[in-house]
Write a protein that holds these residues in place. Structure first.
Motif, mmCIF file in Angstrom:
data_model
loop_
_atom_site.group_PDB
_atom_site.id
_atom_site.type_symbol
_atom_site.label_atom_id
_atom_site.label_comp_id
_atom_site.label_asym_id
_atom_site.label_seq_id
_atom_site.Cartn_x
_atom_site.Cartn_y
_atom_site.Cartn_z
ATOM 1 N N ILE A 197 0.893 -1.178 0.026
ATOM 2 C CA ILE A 197 0.116 0.034 0.211
ATOM 3 C C ILE A 197 0.912 1.312 0.087
ATOM 4 O O ILE A 197 2.048 1.200 0.360
ATOM 5 N N GLU A 201 -2.381 6.187 0.969
ATOM 6 C CA GLU A 201 -3.627 4.950 1.040
ATOM 7 C C GLU A 201 -3.677 4.794 2.541
ATOM 8 O O GLU A 201 -4.851 4.863 2.956
ATOM 9 N N HIS A 205 -7.143 6.441 5.104
ATOM 10 C CA HIS A 205 -7.994 5.782 6.063
ATOM 11 C C HIS A 205 -7.892 6.194 7.450
ATOM 12 O O HIS A 205 -8.418 5.292 8.420
ATOM 13 N N PHE A 505 -10.238 -0.030 5.197
ATOM 14 C CA PHE A 505 -8.788 -0.496 5.274
ATOM 15 C C PHE A 505 -8.380 -1.872 5.534
ATOM 16 O O PHE A 505 -7.543 -2.178 4.748
ATOM 17 N N ARG A 507 -10.082 -4.189 4.232
ATOM 18 C CA ARG A 507 -10.494 -4.952 3.059
ATOM 19 C C ARG A 507 -9.335 -4.790 2.150
ATOM 20 O O ARG A 507 -8.629 -5.635 1.281
ATOM 21 N N LEU A 508 -8.770 -3.337 2.028
ATOM 22 C CA LEU A 508 -7.639 -3.012 1.158
ATOM 23 C C LEU A 508 -6.334 -3.864 1.769
ATOM 24 O O LEU A 508 -5.679 -4.305 0.764
ATOM 25 N N ARG A 511 -6.609 -7.502 0.435
ATOM 26 C CA ARG A 511 -6.449 -7.698 -1.118
ATOM 27 C C ARG A 511 -4.954 -7.272 -1.515
ATOM 28 O O ARG A 511 -4.360 -8.005 -2.348
ATOM 29 N N ARG A 512 -4.204 -6.655 -0.746
ATOM 30 C CA ARG A 512 -2.862 -6.134 -1.248
ATOM 31 C C ARG A 512 -1.836 -7.009 -0.755
ATOM 32 O O ARG A 512 -0.700 -7.203 -0.959
#
Length: 513
Positions: A197, A201, A205, A505, A507-508, A511-512
């Protein structure tokens, strides 16, 4: 029966806060605080309540009557501080008697106004600096804290930087770990800011972001041959024996009988001690399995510690040097190649443990013949302190075979010390952080009271803020300043409003990662 503070002192002053008679010094309000190697207990004022021992996070406080023979000198070190024979400006002439403070109105200087919604603060890094900041926020505000670490396990230098034969020092990690499961904490491991991230980003958040990323690199010598195989940073060696996931198990080869360590600070003493310790004594510690196996195969018989200045200026703390003198099966030797060395040791002899050079008074001195193989009587190993000497070049044909060093006062000459492994232990250095300004000269992020220059809502703490100086406890005061700055900005309305929430955040991050 009085108490004494021993080798493991982290100087975070938790003991000062609980002492009912003000017998532990220097305190946070005194000029010596933050500059002495340890804190000290006044034997004339101690009332034997044991509150300090209960509060100490690293098990450094013990009753004098229960000190082991190796620990006995610490009783004298504690007493010397109050006799005015300790370190300069030791507190001689200061009243260290009981100090019962008058009660005043309660003060909660870390609590935000009641009309504030809880702040969401991200902390990047889970070492001491980051966790002291988290502790301050969690205990004194209603903030919600997101802990982010690029490694798969939390702890920072507590986990990956403290020597495994210092389990009491590592124990402070247990104190920090209790916050990992705090109901207002979310812990994200294996998440690298700048790779998985971006800094923007993360900031989007959260109300604020605190970077506690330490000093991840090492200082270089800048001499010919430094990149030869067999020449590595002491930080790599420390990470190797602590099972750091970014250092390969085969990163260290101990097939040479002599190792040269450039530097004589605490990290240098740590690596020297691990290299010559009996592997069986390390088997019950948290040392990496691959490191223990390599140490069992090790052919190292001698470790040479190079210091460019004299024994009176040794970079290690006196407490660590004192502990090294009691290492079983290991001899200490001072290479008497320069007349200044003996002069400094003899001059400090009367002061004993109060001065570092005095600690070498009972260490044998000899003019070491570097052309001969390493030797120690009865199969023992040894550590050689070589002062007034610095490396000029590393030599080898495809692999390190010798270190060329200065010899004697001034331009008196040079010598070669045969060695198959050289470790540079001359300090840590911060590295640039993606999205943040960086000062190349100091290896830190430019800031004002912890507030990152030109980036509202972003803060720094620890070594990336002040440079690689100070021990574990220094980070408590450093974190208090940064958190204070952050809360002042919150009250003044200077924090940017986040555009994403906590759930978004998470979820982000999933994913990353």
């Amino acid at each position: 029966m009085t108490f004494a503070i021993t080798q493991n002192c982290c100087t975070d002053a938790a003991c000062v806060a609980v002492c009912p008679v003000n017998c532990i010094h220097p305190t946070p309000g005194e000029r010596d605080f933050g500059t002495t190697e340890t804190l000290y207990i006044d034997p004339g004022a101690c009332i034997d309540c044991g509150a300090c021992a209960d509060a100490c996070p690293v098990d450094a406080v013990h009753p004098v009557a229960e000190l082991t023979p190796a620990q006995q000198p610490y009783a004298g070190i504690n007493a010397a501080y109050f006799e005015g024979t300790g370190q300069p400006a030791s507190g001689a002439g200061v009243d260290h008697g009981p100090n019962f403070h008058a009660w005043g109105a309660p003060s909660f200087d870390r609590v935000l106004p009641s009309d504030f919604a809880p702040l969401r603060v991200a902390i990047v890094g889970t070492g001491p600096a980051g966790m002291y900041a988290a502790e301050d926020l969690l205990l004194h505000t209603r903030s919600e804290v997101t802990l982010v670490d690029r490694l798969p396990a939390p702890g920072g230098l507590i986990r990956y930087g403290v020597a495994p034969d210092h389990p009491a020092t590592k124990r402070i990690g247990e104190t920090f770990a209790r916050f990992h499961t705090h109901p207002r904490v979310r812990l994200h491991l294996g998440l690298d800011v700048g790779t998985h991230i971006t800094a923007d980003e993360l900031a989007a958040h959260h109300d604020a972001v605190i970077y506690a990323v330490g000093a991840a690199s090492d200082r270089r010598l800048g001499i010919p041959g430094e990149d030869l195989p067999g020449s590595i940073a002491a930080t790599t060696f420390v990470a190797w024996y602590n099972a750091h996931p970014e250092v390969a198990p085969d990163a260290v080869d101990l097939s040479s009988d002599r190792v040269v360590v450039v530097g004589n600070g605490n990290v240098a003493l740590d690596v020297a001690r691990i290299l010559v310790s009996d592997p069986d004594s390390l088997a019950g510690t948290a040392i990496a399995r691959h490191a223990l196996e390599e140490l069992r195969r090790s052919k190292v018989r001698e470790v040479v510690l190079l210091g460019r200045r004299g024994p009176e200026h040794a970079a290690c703390t006196g407490t660590e040097l004192l502990a090294l003198k009691n290492l079983p099966g290991v001899d200490l030797v001072v290479d008497d190649h320069d007349a200044r060395i003996g002069t400094a040791i003899d001059a400090a002899g009367a002061a004993g443990a109060a001065h570092k050079a005095g600690l070498f008074q009972d260490v044998p001195r000899e003019a070491v013949d570097w052309s001969a193989p390493p030797r120690a009587a009865g199969g023992r190993r040894r550590i050689v302190f070589r002062f007034h000497s610095e490396p000029l070049a590393l030599h080898g044909d495809g692999h390190l075979r010798a270190v060329r060093v200065t010899s004697g006062a001034g331009e008196a000459g040079e010598q070669e010390i045969p060695a198959g492994l050289a470790l540079r232990a001359i300090g840590y250095r911060g590295v640039p952080q993606a999205g943040l300004p960086f000062d190349e000269e100091s290896g830190t992020v430019p800031h004002e009271g912890g507030r990152v220059t030109g980036r509202p809502g972003t803060y720094v703490v620890g070594w990336i803020k002040r440079g690689p100086s100070g021990g574990i406890g220094t980070n408590r005061r450093c974190a208090a300043e940064t958190v204070g700055t952050l809360l002042a900005d919150a009250v003044a309305g200077r924090l940017p409003a986040p555009t994403g929430g906590a759930r978004a955040f998470r979820r982000l991050a999933r994913r990353r990662r």
